[in-house]
Scaffold this active site. Structure first.
Site, PDB file in Angstrom:
ATOM      1  CG  ASP A 165       3.828   2.569   0.339  1.00 63.95           C
ATOM      2  OD1 ASP A 165       3.993   3.338   1.315  1.00 63.95           O
ATOM      3  OD2 ASP A 165       2.731   2.474  -0.262  1.00 63.95           O
ATOM      4  CB  SER A 166       7.819   5.817   3.098  1.00 63.65           C
ATOM      5  OG  SER A 166       8.031   4.843   4.107  1.00 63.65           O
TER       6      SER A 166
ATOM      7  CG  ASP B 244       3.122   0.064   3.551  1.00 67.03           C
ATOM      8  OD1 ASP B 244       2.062  -0.185   4.160  1.00 67.03           O
ATOM      9  OD2 ASP B 244       3.702   1.165   3.624  1.00 67.03           O
TER      10      ASP B 244
ATOM     11  CE  LYS C  37       1.121   0.944   6.547  1.00 66.72           C
ATOM     12  NZ  LYS C  37       0.564   1.796   5.449  1.00 66.72           N
TER      13      LYS C  37
ATOM     14  CD  GLU D 230      -1.661   3.941   1.278  1.00 69.23           C
ATOM     15  OE1 GLU D 230      -2.313   4.540   0.391  1.00 69.23           O
ATOM     16  OE2 GLU D 230      -0.475   4.203   1.521  1.00 69.23           O
TER      17      GLU D 230
ATOM     18  CD  GLU E  63       0.250   9.221   6.072  1.00 67.77           C
ATOM     19  OE1 GLU E  63       1.143   9.950   5.599  1.00 67.77           O
ATOM     20  OE2 GLU E  63       0.061   8.042   5.694  1.00 67.77           O
TER      21      GLU E  63
END
Length: 271
Positions: free
Chosen positions: A51-52, A90, A120, A122, A189
């Site tokens: 999602d970067s 993501d 993925k 978070e 991270e």
């Protein structure tokens, strides 16, 4: 013989085997067909459609604005360029937090519409219900703990996470919870190297670090950062392997000069 030279297609099982053998796992981000094709042919083990993309592709300050539809677009573009690497997409902010049914629907859309290998998410205990529901549908999940950029407004900073004992112990607990739930791998991270190494030793699934030291099972970087396309981001953990910003601006400058002077196109470059 290394996994890189023998495996025709990287799967979640292959990553587990790599951890057992002590082989480091390589991962980079990609967001489009052309870049994915290049890094896949170079031999990368896994590609994260991060999602970067919100930052490096769309120009937003955080990862929060990118939508599920946009992540699916990027994911499908990447998958079309990949023959060997494992592709993980993501799940964007708002597509899984607080509603496990919506989380499952989001994950199913990603898998059906991108043909990726995994998703993925978070977070730890707070998203466990969503994790369990997605896994119940047979969809592989890579977890993500430590600095979780989708929670930037909660923490208010991108500083290193889990330096204090309480937060460190919660991270370890969450890592065990995600492993027990059935996640196939975990990203850590921007956490202390010693803590990341402890997690990698305590859990059986591969741990991939970004700013988490060398004691984990693999590394991931954002492709725009490691190639030097993005010049504004310079954290301690980033090693720039190239300066594409300088090379590309130089090439564009040469093109502009050649067009302005009439040197391009020359007689050989026209019909």
């Amino acid at each position: 013989m290394s996994t890189q030279s023998t495996v025709k297609r990287v799967t979640t099982h292959v990553l587990s085997e790599m951890k057992l053998k002590g082989e480091k796992i390589t991962m980079l981000t990609a967001y489009d067909y052309s870049m994915a094709r290049i890094i896949d042919q170079a031999g990368i083990d896994a590609i994260l459609v991060g999602d970067s993309a919100s930052n490096v592709m769309a120009g937003y300050e955080t990862t929060l604005p990118i939508t599920l539809d946009q992540m699916i677009y990027h994911g499908a573009s990447v998958v079309r360029g990949v023959k060997r690497a494992l592709v993980v997409v993501d799940m964007p902010f708002g597509s899984y937090q607080g509603n496990s049914k919506e989380a499952l629907c989001s994950a199913i859309r990603i898998m059906k519409e991108t043909a990726a290998d995994a998703v993925k998410l978070e977070g730890g205990e707070e998203i466990l219900e969503s994790v369990q529901r997605i896994l119940s549908a047979g969809i592989p999940i890579m977890g993500h703990l430590g600095l979780t950029p989708q929670s930037i407004h909660k923490f208010g900073t991108y500083a290193i996470r889990a330096k204090e004992p309480d937060e460190a112990e919660k991270l370890v607990r969450d890592a065990h919870l995600l492993e027990k739930a059935g996640c196939f791998a975990l990203v850590l991270e921007k956490v202390p190297a010693a803590l990341a190494a402890r997690v990698a030793k305590e859990i059986a699934i591969p741990v991939i670090g970004i700013g988490a030291g060398g004691g984990v099972d693999g590394q991931v970087l954002v492709i725009h950062d490691m190639l030097g396309i993005n010049q504004e981001f310079s954290p301690r953990f980033l090693r720039r392997y190239h300066n594409l910003f300088a090379e590309m601006t130089g090439a564009v400058g040469n093109y502009i000069a050649d067009v302005k002077s009439g040197d391009f196109p020359n007689e050989r470059e026209q019909y």
